[in-house]
Design a protein around this motif. Structure first.
Motif, mmCIF file in Angstrom:
data_model
loop_
_atom_site.group_PDB
_atom_site.id
_atom_site.type_symbol
_atom_site.label_atom_id
_atom_site.label_comp_id
_atom_site.label_asym_id
_atom_site.label_seq_id
_atom_site.Cartn_x
_atom_site.Cartn_y
_atom_site.Cartn_z
ATOM 1 N N HIS A 28 0.798 -1.212 0.000
ATOM 2 C CA HIS A 28 0.000 0.000 0.000
ATOM 3 C C HIS A 28 0.832 1.263 0.000
ATOM 4 C CE1 HIS A 28 0.512 -1.690 4.047
ATOM 5 N NE2 HIS A 28 0.861 -0.470 4.371
ATOM 6 N N GLY A 141 -11.553 -3.094 -2.461
ATOM 7 C CA GLY A 141 -12.218 -1.903 -1.941
ATOM 8 C C GLY A 141 -13.607 -1.729 -2.523
ATOM 9 N N SER A 201 -6.859 5.933 -8.330
ATOM 10 C CA SER A 201 -7.208 5.976 -6.909
ATOM 11 C C SER A 201 -8.108 7.167 -6.600
ATOM 12 C CB SER A 201 -5.935 6.042 -6.056
ATOM 13 O OG SER A 201 -5.134 4.896 -6.247
ATOM 14 N N SER A 237 -9.314 2.094 -0.417
ATOM 15 C CA SER A 237 -8.258 1.619 0.479
ATOM 16 C C SER A 237 -8.443 0.222 1.043
ATOM 17 C CB SER A 237 -8.147 2.587 1.674
ATOM 18 O OG SER A 237 -9.334 2.579 2.451
ATOM 19 N N SER A 259 -3.129 1.532 6.980
ATOM 20 C CA SER A 259 -2.156 1.609 5.898
ATOM 21 C C SER A 259 -2.097 3.032 5.346
ATOM 22 C CB SER A 259 -2.549 0.639 4.773
ATOM 23 O OG SER A 259 -3.724 1.089 4.121
ATOM 24 N N ALA A 261 -2.559 3.913 2.298
ATOM 25 C CA ALA A 261 -3.706 4.127 1.414
ATOM 26 C C ALA A 261 -4.953 4.478 2.210
ATOM 27 C CB ALA A 261 -3.951 2.865 0.572
ATOM 28 N N MET A 262 -5.115 3.887 3.374
ATOM 29 C CA MET A 262 -6.271 4.202 4.210
ATOM 30 C C MET A 262 -6.180 5.633 4.738
ATOM 31 S SD MET A 262 -6.482 0.585 6.282
ATOM 32 C CE MET A 262 -7.937 0.989 7.246
ATOM 33 N N ARG A 264 -4.602 8.129 3.278
ATOM 34 C CA ARG A 264 -4.860 9.014 2.139
ATOM 35 C C ARG A 264 -6.346 9.072 1.807
ATOM 36 N NH1 ARG A 264 -2.624 7.464 -3.782
ATOM 37 N NH2 ARG A 264 -4.024 5.725 -3.346
ATOM 38 N N ALA A 265 -7.002 7.924 1.810
ATOM 39 C CA ALA A 265 -8.428 7.879 1.493
ATOM 40 C C ALA A 265 -9.249 8.649 2.514
ATOM 41 C CB ALA A 265 -8.903 6.425 1.426
#
Length: 403
Positions: A28, A141, A201, A237, A259, A261-262, A264-265
């Motif tokens: 990630h 996701g 994304s 994410s 993570s 990505a989480m 950022r999301a």
């Protein structure tokens, strides 16, 4: 100079180390800034990233550019290649996912990880492991969003999406001479694909997340604020979360979540929802703020009162800007802008949401408590030699002297 520029543009991907004994697929936070180019001082990294953000904002502010970028962003979202059978953005995301997954598996095999070796013990096991894992790393996701909404997963509803992943899988794991995988170790292929993955994304937050809830097949879900926020967060994410949960029962989630990505999301879905305000939940607070500001600064109050919700296309460009700045900070500046953002959010949370519950373990004191001696007349006599052992000794000594 050319070699220095090449080094500046490229280095090997650096994933977080996999924890011993835990089958964690850390894909990630793939970034090329590692050892070959050294480490940039954080102050310089933040300065470079700020300059990039200013330059990108100036470019978007040029008359007509924002509208053209919004049109292009909508166009590339639905772009299909190879006769309409391959989704371009899904291919970019799938290529990056397959590449990072293969690299993590090879690193685990080099460490003699028994669990990973078992996953590739036979050709069938290898095919099943790589295809299924990459599928849910890439589309887990949106699958989670579909489960929440009670409808089919969008990636399974059309031929062009999973076909993109199968093409990326074949190129990564079975291409003749392994030429594709070797080419992915160069900036000329890796960086364009990662930019495509970044754009993809952004759409996972908006079109494949929040908008899925707003246009859900079950009408009641369309009016849910929390449902829209959850779908945007999940779609962008939760692929790694789903894979880790089913592979290792969630042990890795406890060890390494949330993570990158989480994280950022989390910010991206708040940004997109706040700009579009699809349920008009921000209208009343905005008008209240304008009423408060108008006596203090009529111009600022008028600006706040006249502010309208953004269109979906414009909000997607804002999310794209946010993601590209993060990408530049990681891959060129060597800094993670989410770190100071998380720090600011943590300080605000401690102020607004103090934790009153005890969250740390305090072991009991191993030494037994010594009972305290009660104060009273006996204690006074003891001090005077009248009641304790010392007092009796003094009395005996006095008797001998008198004899």
């Amino acid at each position: 100079m050319s070699s220095q520029l090449a080094n500046r543009l490229w280095a090997a991907i650096g994933n977080k180390p996999k924890q011993e004994g835990i089958n964690v697929v850390q894909v990630h936070q793939a970034t090329w800034r590692t050892q070959p180019i050294g480490h940039i001082k954080p102050a310089y990294g933040y300065a470079y990233t700020a300059l990039f953000a200013v330059a990108l904002a100036a470019f978007l502010a040029y008359p007509g550019i924002w509208e053209e970028v919004a049109k292009w962003n909508d166009w590339v979202e639905s772009l299909k290649v190879l006769g309409g059978n391959i989704s371009f953005l899904d291919f970019c995301g799938s290529a990056m996912t397959c590449f990072a997954f293969r690299r993590s598996q090879e690193q685990a095999i080099a460490r003699n990880d028994k669990k990973v070796l078992q996953l590739h013990a036979s050709p069938l096991a290898h095919y099943a492991t790589t295809i299924i894992t990459c599928t849910f790393l890439q589309f887990g996701g949106t699958t989670t969003t579909a489960v929440l909404l009670g409808q089919n997963a969008s990636w399974a509803a059309g031929t062009h999406v999973w076909s993109a992943l199968l093409l990326a899988w074949w190129l990564t794991f079975s291409f003749p001479g392994d030429l594709w995988y070797k080419a992915m170790h160069t900036p000329f292929l890796f960086l364009p694909l990662k930019i495509g993955q970044t754009i993809s994304s952004g759409h996972a937050v908006s079109s494949w997340g929040v908008e899925k809830a707003l246009t859900a097949e079950h009408v009641r879900m369309r009016g849910s604020v929390w449902g829209a926020l959850a779908c945007g967060f999940f779609s962008a994410s939760f692929g790694w979360v789903m894979v880790e949960y089913f592979q290792a029962g969630g042990a890795g989630l406890l060890a390494s979540c949330p993570s990158w990505a989480m994280q950022r999301a989390y910010y991206a879905v708040l940004l997109y929802y706040g700009l579009t305000d699809p349920h008009s939940v921000l209208r009343a607070p905005r008008l209240a703020l304008a009423t408060f500001l108008t006596p203090l600064n009529p111009l600022l109050g008028g600006v706040v009162e006249g502010a309208e919700a953004w269109s979906k296309s414009d909000a997607k460009v804002a999310v794209l800007f946010f993601f590209l700045v993060l990408l530049f900070g990681q891959d060129f500046g060597g800094v993670d802008l989410l770190v100071p953002a998380n720090g600011a959010m943590g300080r605000a949370a401690r102020l607004l949401l103090p934790i009153n519950m005890h969250t740390t373990y305090l072991p009991p004191d191993p030494t037994p408590a010594v009972p305290a001696v009660a104060a009273g007349p006996a204690a006074g006599k003891e001090g005077e030699g009248g009641g304790g052992a010392k007092g009796k000794a003094k009395a005996g000594a006095g008797a001998k002297k008198s004899d």
